[in-house]
Design an enzyme around this catalytic site. Structure first.
Site, short mmCIF file in Angstrom:
data_model
loop_
_atom_site.label_atom_id
_atom_site.label_comp_id
_atom_site.label_asym_id
_atom_site.label_seq_id
_atom_site.Cartn_x
_atom_site.Cartn_y
_atom_site.Cartn_z
N GLY A 13 0.83 -1.22 0.00
CA GLY A 13 0.00 0.00 0.00
C GLY A 13 0.86 1.26 0.00
CB ALA A 14 -0.06 4.85 -0.29
NE ARG A 100 -4.74 5.36 14.84
CZ ARG A 100 -5.22 5.84 13.69
NH1 ARG A 100 -6.33 6.55 13.69
NH2 ARG A 100 -4.59 5.63 12.57
CB CYS A 129 -2.79 11.28 8.61
SG CYS A 129 -4.46 11.15 7.96
CG HIS A 242 -3.94 15.54 5.52
ND1 HIS A 242 -4.23 15.08 4.26
CD2 HIS A 242 -4.29 14.53 6.37
CE1 HIS A 242 -4.73 13.86 4.34
NE2 HIS A 242 -4.77 13.50 5.61
#
Lengths: 337, 337
Positions: A13-14, A100, A129, A242
């Site tokens: 994945g990225a 988390r 993120c 972002h």
């Protein structure tokens, strides 16, 4: 020098690919390196630092002799495999949101709360993120004067939806400009020439999952259970960085001058704040690197003890891959693996 | 039916052209119609409702027998010519910011403060686009419970910079996708695949002109000199509709349910608020029409007496041209011309 055996779970994945790149760039002392992904990708070859690695199918038995697992897989995969990795003796640094908020899972931004890694029981979570980007930007301000409340609007890049998000923006722009019908697959609506005020599903109050992460994860990372956050998360047609428009209320005044001084010396932060010369953070200038750029720092003219600022950071790197590798570095430094 | 002689000053720009279109769509009872622009455009022919009109050079002598001037020109042109138009007996509805804060110039959003037109001394100002969009969205909420403070982040379309803004986005995307060097002319930086936190110049506190308009014009339109606004204005790669992420603090609680009821019945507003079904306002769905779309209405979880919402509206239409024509309609209805 001691070497550590590393597995990347979700290596195709990225974020997984970026984790590999960051391990190399930062000279992480890896010994064995295992690239794990779904059955579909197993057998593919990846070249890294002059060597060829074959992608292996991730199973519960993939983690023997592994010291650190960097998990860039989706929640259900992390939930299925992280416990097996821990049982095999590895520490899992998990970029999914699965663990988390668990009490026995530290949630760590190394610039903010590195000491929390010590409390791990096998899993350390990498925050969301937008949360990493905001909290890295705000950390020194929060230390100087506790942040009680944040109002945040985000401008989030398509890379947040992985490789498919980037492809979808490109495909849509190409289709529009050649007069073809736009296909919508990854996002809820067309993202080209549009903005979409939805990232994740909505709760019964009307907040999206992404919006609630800023408060829930922010409280845990800042060790401030009373932190209040009102967040609006918006997808914009930008590739990788972002941006966030943030108002903070603090328990005592931080003048803009003091804030700039704190930010200029903050770990992981680059202050770019000269609007008269058209200098402020922007997605284009902040992609493909690890610093969180902060600018447009000013007094909130609508109330006391309140500051307004603007920050940008690469979502795939500091927002995910780099932060995870930094956590692994803390583990190494503190002899915790 | 009485007819009114209308001049459009700045008839060749994006807003001027839209004013002409809106006059036609709304069947404004125009008699003579004069299209005025700079010397450069004089002589060009424009077809409107089956007739040909020749663009004339705007001078101090252009306004004889004109009842209403719709001014879509820049500040310095409005400053130079509006007084002459008033002297010739016309009422000027001015989309520039030149006169907006003058005490003897009403600043009007017809859904909000139509009665203010009565106080005009020849000039009525059309507010800034983001201000019109926000205040139309908020009007019924403000009537129900006075808004004391607003925190706003805008996502503004390139049409805010006129035809050149739209051309620049297209040209940059085309150049990037064909590997050419990107040229920057209209905006401070590349806008394609980027967002720019600057609209207008900055004051000494670090706020841009566009950001201060929301507070300064908002106070005047809402007749609330104590209104406090902290605004961050950001240009995004979207064609025509501005979006705004807004938090309001009110003097008493407005529940989200009450807010939705008020918004569903508000003039000029369309409530689109069903996030679970992926329904919320977006630039793409709100362009080329006049309503301000409002959605994502929710309680601000970070403080009491506070609501969060999201709105979108076409910047060229309700944000400029339509609002100006609506003001002219109020003048007609109230027999003020």
């Amino acid at each position: 020098m001691k070497k550590y055996n590393v597995a990347i779970l979700g290596a195709t994945g990225a974020v997984g690919q970026e984790m590999l790149k960051v391990l190399g760039e930062r000279n992480f002392p890896y010994g064995e390196l295992k690239l794990l992904a779904s059955k579909r990708s197993a057998g593919e070859e990846v070249e890294f630092q002059g060597k060829k690695f074959v992608i292996e199918e991730a199973t519960e038995n993939s983690f023997e002799n592994i010291n650190v697992v960097l998990c860039a897989a989706e929640n259900y995969i992390s939930e299925a495999l992280s416990p097996a990795a821990v049982k095999a003796g590895a520490v899992v640094i998990d970029n999914s949101s699965a663990f988390r908020l668990n009490d026995d899972v530290p949630l760590v931004v190394p610039e903010v709360n590195p000491e929390d890694v010590k409390n791990h029981k096998g899993i350390i979570a990498n925050p969301n993120c937008s949360t990493i980007i905001a909290l890295t930007a705000l950390n020194e301000l929060n230390k100087y004067a506790k942040i009680n409340r944040m109002v945040v609007s985000t401008f989030q890049a398509v890379s947040g939806a992985g490789v498919n998000g980037i492809k979808e923006l490109d495909q849509q722009i190409s289709d529009i400009n050649s007069g073809k019908t736009v296909e919508i697959k990854t996002f809820a609506h067309q993202i080209a020439y549009n903005v979409i005020p939805q990232i994740g599903d909505f709760d019964e109050m009307g907040y999206s999952q992404e919006e609630m992460k800023m408060q829930n994860e922010g409280r845990k990372i800042f060790h401030n259970p009373d932190l209040k956050v009102n967040c609006t998360c918006v997808r914009v047609p930008v590739y990788r960085s972002h941006s966030e428009s943030i108002t903070i209320e603090t328990e005592k005044e931080i003048t803009p001058e003091k804030a700039r001084e704190l930010l200029a010396n903050a770990d992981g932060v680059k202050l770019v704040d000269d609007p008269a010369s058209k200098k402020y953070p922007m997605p284009l200038d902040t992609s493909n690197q690890d610093l969180i750029y902060v600018g447009r720092v000013r007094k909130d003219i609508s109330q006391d003890n309140s500051l307004v600022l603007w920050c940008c950071g690469d979502q795939v790197r500091k927002g995910a891959a780099t932060n995870a590798v930094q956590i692994a570095e803390v583990l190494v430094k503190e002899n915790l693996i």
